[in-house]
Design a protein around this motif. Sequence first.
Motif, PDB file in Angstrom:
ATOM      1  N   GLY A  61       0.842  -1.065  -0.049  1.00  0.00           N
ATOM      2  CA  GLY A  61       0.139   0.153  -0.094  1.00  0.00           C
ATOM      3  C   GLY A  61       0.793   1.270  -0.002  1.00  0.00           C
ATOM      4  N   VAL A  62       2.286   1.321  -0.352  1.00  0.00           N
ATOM      5  CA  VAL A  62       3.069   2.152  -0.295  1.00  0.00           C
ATOM      6  C   VAL A  62       3.958   2.140  -1.706  1.00  0.00           C
ATOM      7  CG1 VAL A  62       5.094   3.197   0.944  1.00  0.00           C
ATOM      8  CG2 VAL A  62       3.235   2.390   2.150  1.00  0.00           C
ATOM      9  N   PRO A  63       4.214   2.979  -2.527  1.00  0.00           N
ATOM     10  CA  PRO A  63       4.957   2.719  -3.454  1.00  0.00           C
ATOM     11  C   PRO A  63       6.301   2.452  -3.069  1.00  0.00           C
ATOM     12  CG  PRO A  63       3.892   4.942  -3.521  1.00  0.00           C
ATOM     13  CD  PRO A  63       3.574   4.394  -2.422  1.00  0.00           C
ATOM     14  N   LEU A  64       6.941   1.682  -3.873  1.00  0.00           N
ATOM     15  CA  LEU A  64       8.379   1.259  -3.673  1.00  0.00           C
ATOM     16  C   LEU A  64       9.278   1.370  -4.998  1.00  0.00           C
ATOM     17  CD1 LEU A  64       9.657  -1.891  -1.544  1.00  0.00           C
ATOM     18  CD2 LEU A  64      10.292  -1.603  -4.021  1.00  0.00           C
ATOM     19  N   VAL A  65      10.550   1.900  -4.652  1.00  0.00           N
ATOM     20  CA  VAL A  65      11.330   2.109  -5.826  1.00  0.00           C
ATOM     21  C   VAL A  65      12.809   1.340  -5.267  1.00  0.00           C
ATOM     22  CG1 VAL A  65      10.200   4.137  -6.853  1.00  0.00           C
ATOM     23  CG2 VAL A  65      12.220   4.264  -4.826  1.00  0.00           C
ATOM     24  N   PHE A  66      13.473   0.853  -6.434  1.00  0.00           N
ATOM     25  CA  PHE A  66      14.706   0.047  -6.290  1.00  0.00           C
ATOM     26  C   PHE A  66      15.699   1.172  -6.527  1.00  0.00           C
ATOM     27  CE2 PHE A  66      12.196  -4.042  -6.373  1.00  0.00           C
ATOM     28  CZ  PHE A  66      12.697  -4.401  -5.267  1.00  0.00           C
ATOM     29  N   VAL A  67      16.821   1.275  -6.230  1.00  0.00           N
ATOM     30  CA  VAL A  67      17.920   2.073  -6.241  1.00  0.00           C
ATOM     31  C   VAL A  67      19.157   1.278  -6.409  1.00  0.00           C
ATOM     32  CG1 VAL A  67      19.465   3.998  -5.515  1.00  0.00           C
ATOM     33  CG2 VAL A  67      16.799   4.017  -4.821  1.00  0.00           C
ATOM     34  N   ALA A  68      19.737   1.201  -7.513  1.00  0.00           N
ATOM     35  CA  ALA A  68      20.652   0.190  -7.716  1.00  0.00           C
ATOM     36  C   ALA A  68      22.145   1.184  -7.824  1.00  0.00           C
ATOM     37  CB  ALA A  68      20.448  -0.468  -9.329  1.00  0.00           C
ATOM     38  N   ARG A  69      22.876   0.569  -7.074  1.00  0.00           N
ATOM     39  CA  ARG A  69      24.394   0.859  -7.302  1.00  0.00           C
ATOM     40  C   ARG A  69      25.345  -0.022  -7.574  1.00  0.00           C
ATOM     41  NH1 ARG A  69      21.789   4.977  -7.606  1.00  0.00           N
ATOM     42  NH2 ARG A  69      21.979   6.995  -6.697  1.00  0.00           N
ATOM     43  N   GLU A  70      26.746   0.408  -7.688  1.00  0.00           N
ATOM     44  CA  GLU A  70      27.673  -0.453  -8.279  1.00  0.00           C
ATOM     45  C   GLU A  70      28.425  -1.325  -6.832  1.00  0.00           C
ATOM     46  OE1 GLU A  70      31.909   0.682  -9.316  1.00  0.00           O
ATOM     47  OE2 GLU A  70      31.216  -0.103 -11.216  1.00  0.00           O
ATOM     48  N   SER A  71      28.307  -0.728  -5.821  1.00  0.00           N
ATOM     49  CA  SER A  71      29.165  -1.742  -4.589  1.00  0.00           C
ATOM     50  C   SER A  71      28.123  -1.414  -3.202  1.00  0.00           C
ATOM     51  CB  SER A  71      30.386  -0.930  -4.340  1.00  0.00           C
ATOM     52  OG  SER A  71      30.233   0.276  -3.919  1.00  0.00           O
ATOM     53  N   TYR A  72      28.494  -2.250  -2.208  1.00  0.00           N
ATOM     54  CA  TYR A  72      27.977  -2.205  -1.120  1.00  0.00           C
ATOM     55  C   TYR A  72      28.275  -1.086  -0.391  1.00  0.00           C
ATOM     56  CZ  TYR A  72      26.822  -7.448  -1.701  1.00  0.00           C
ATOM     57  OH  TYR A  72      26.378  -8.466  -2.160  1.00  0.00           O
ATOM     58  N   GLN A  73      29.610  -0.440  -0.294  1.00  0.00           N
ATOM     59  CA  GLN A  73      29.664   0.855   0.211  1.00  0.00           C
ATOM     60  C   GLN A  73      28.704   1.994  -0.314  1.00  0.00           C
ATOM     61  OE1 GLN A  73      32.076   1.090   2.886  1.00  0.00           O
ATOM     62  NE2 GLN A  73      30.634   3.096   2.986  1.00  0.00           N
ATOM     63  N   ASN A  74      28.464   1.989  -1.759  1.00  0.00           N
ATOM     64  CA  ASN A  74      27.794   2.848  -2.158  1.00  0.00           C
ATOM     65  C   ASN A  74      26.207   2.833  -1.689  1.00  0.00           C
ATOM     66  OD1 ASN A  74      28.980   2.674  -5.498  1.00  0.00           O
ATOM     67  ND2 ASN A  74      29.844   3.940  -3.927  1.00  0.00           N
ATOM     68  N   ILE A  75      25.788   1.517  -1.217  1.00  0.00           N
ATOM     69  CA  ILE A  75      24.364   1.486  -0.678  1.00  0.00           C
ATOM     70  C   ILE A  75      24.312   1.878   0.574  1.00  0.00           C
ATOM     71  CG2 ILE A  75      22.784  -0.426  -0.140  1.00  0.00           C
ATOM     72  CD1 ILE A  75      22.889   0.336  -3.205  1.00  0.00           C
ATOM     73  N   LEU A  76      25.401   1.438   1.559  1.00  0.00           N
ATOM     74  CA  LEU A  76      25.451   1.688   2.827  1.00  0.00           C
ATOM     75  C   LEU A  76      25.385   3.377   3.037  1.00  0.00           C
ATOM     76  CD1 LEU A  76      27.980  -0.818   4.108  1.00  0.00           C
ATOM     77  CD2 LEU A  76      25.613  -0.764   4.636  1.00  0.00           C
ATOM     78  N   ASP A  77      26.308   4.157   2.029  1.00  0.00           N
ATOM     79  CA  ASP A  77      26.546   5.446   2.253  1.00  0.00           C
ATOM     80  C   ASP A  77      25.051   6.183   2.148  1.00  0.00           C
ATOM     81  OD1 ASP A  77      29.107   5.248   2.594  1.00  0.00           O
ATOM     82  OD2 ASP A  77      29.641   5.851   0.613  1.00  0.00           O
ATOM     83  N   LEU A  78      24.357   5.575   0.983  1.00  0.00           N
ATOM     84  CA  LEU A  78      22.903   6.171   0.953  1.00  0.00           C
ATOM     85  C   LEU A  78      22.073   5.739   1.994  1.00  0.00           C
ATOM     86  CD1 LEU A  78      22.207   5.049  -2.955  1.00  0.00           C
ATOM     87  CD2 LEU A  78      22.843   7.433  -1.934  1.00  0.00           C
ATOM     88  N   LEU A  79      22.315   4.717   2.540  1.00  0.00           N
ATOM     89  CA  LEU A  79      21.150   4.199   3.975  1.00  0.00           C
ATOM     90  C   LEU A  79      21.619   5.098   5.078  1.00  0.00           C
ATOM     91  CD1 LEU A  79      19.019   2.195   4.977  1.00  0.00           C
ATOM     92  CD2 LEU A  79      20.951   0.829   5.644  1.00  0.00           C
ATOM     93  N   PHE A  80      22.934   5.109   5.290  1.00  0.00           N
ATOM     94  CA  PHE A  80      23.333   6.120   6.492  1.00  0.00           C
ATOM     95  C   PHE A  80      23.091   7.471   6.418  1.00  0.00           C
ATOM     96  CE2 PHE A  80      26.132   2.092   7.510  1.00  0.00           C
ATOM     97  CZ  PHE A  80      25.117   1.583   8.302  1.00  0.00           C
TER      98      PHE A  80
END
Length: 289
Positions: A61-80
């Motif tokens: 019941g909430v829109p969801l979008v995936f955000v793809a990045r090259e590395s785990y560090q990139n993903i963690l930076d976005l999360l934190f």
Amino acid sequence: MQRRTLLEFGATWSLLQASAQAQDRKDERAAPLRVGLTAVILADQAAFLTRWSNYLGSRMGVPLVFVARESYQNILDLLFTDQIDAAWICGYPFVLHQSRLQLLATPLFHDKPFYQSYLIGQQGKRSLLSGWSDLKNQVLAYSDPLSNSGWLVAQAQLRAVGLTRRDLRRSFFAHGHRNVAEAVASGLAQAGCIDGYVWETMQLQKMAVVEQTDVLWRSDWYAFPPMVAKRNDNNPALRTLGDALQTMTTDAQGASLLRALNLTGFAKPDAALFEPIKALAASVNMIRT
């Protein structure tokens, strides 16, 4: 007359405030949940992620979008930095940042929340290279500096056979498990560290690059890369996301998406499953226990 004007103004102002607050609540509800991940090993990655996000969004019941990045560090930076709300990461970065993360769901591979790391070599070269002890003066491809299967396991195995990174002719990060397979298949590297689930999925999809490699060694079983969020994030949509993932097996569309991922479901997470990865990291001085 002035009193009536003031009362009318006050009523109008109250209506405007109520309308603005209602709009804020509407916008809040409409804000999509952003989920970060590294490359999914599928030929139709963009189309698949669109189908999966639409499916999860309709269940949540909430829109969801995936955000793809090259590395785990990139993903963690976005999360934190609050640029994404949740992330599908490896077990190694989870144990490194466990105090800052909460588990949402753990994928099931063959009905179990575990996978293995593989050491792969070029097809037909097993007589020249059969395992870790043969890697001296060879070129080794890693996946990602924060990958359990694509880096951490390799550090422990090299140490176990008495080799250091200096004993290798060269090593490099391919930045993705598929890229590791391609590096080995092409001869750019004599061996590569790869996620066994990814290798098996690529083989299932009959990708030519994986058919040009052989599995030389398989690790113990480790907890599958989990879906996580920041520990202090109380967004109710995160719990809804975990529930939506864990109930994908209950309808035909969800089951079809799982088959495309070569998964059999998502389970309620258990932090204890990641203790072996934490112990592995400690054994090569990559984490304090």
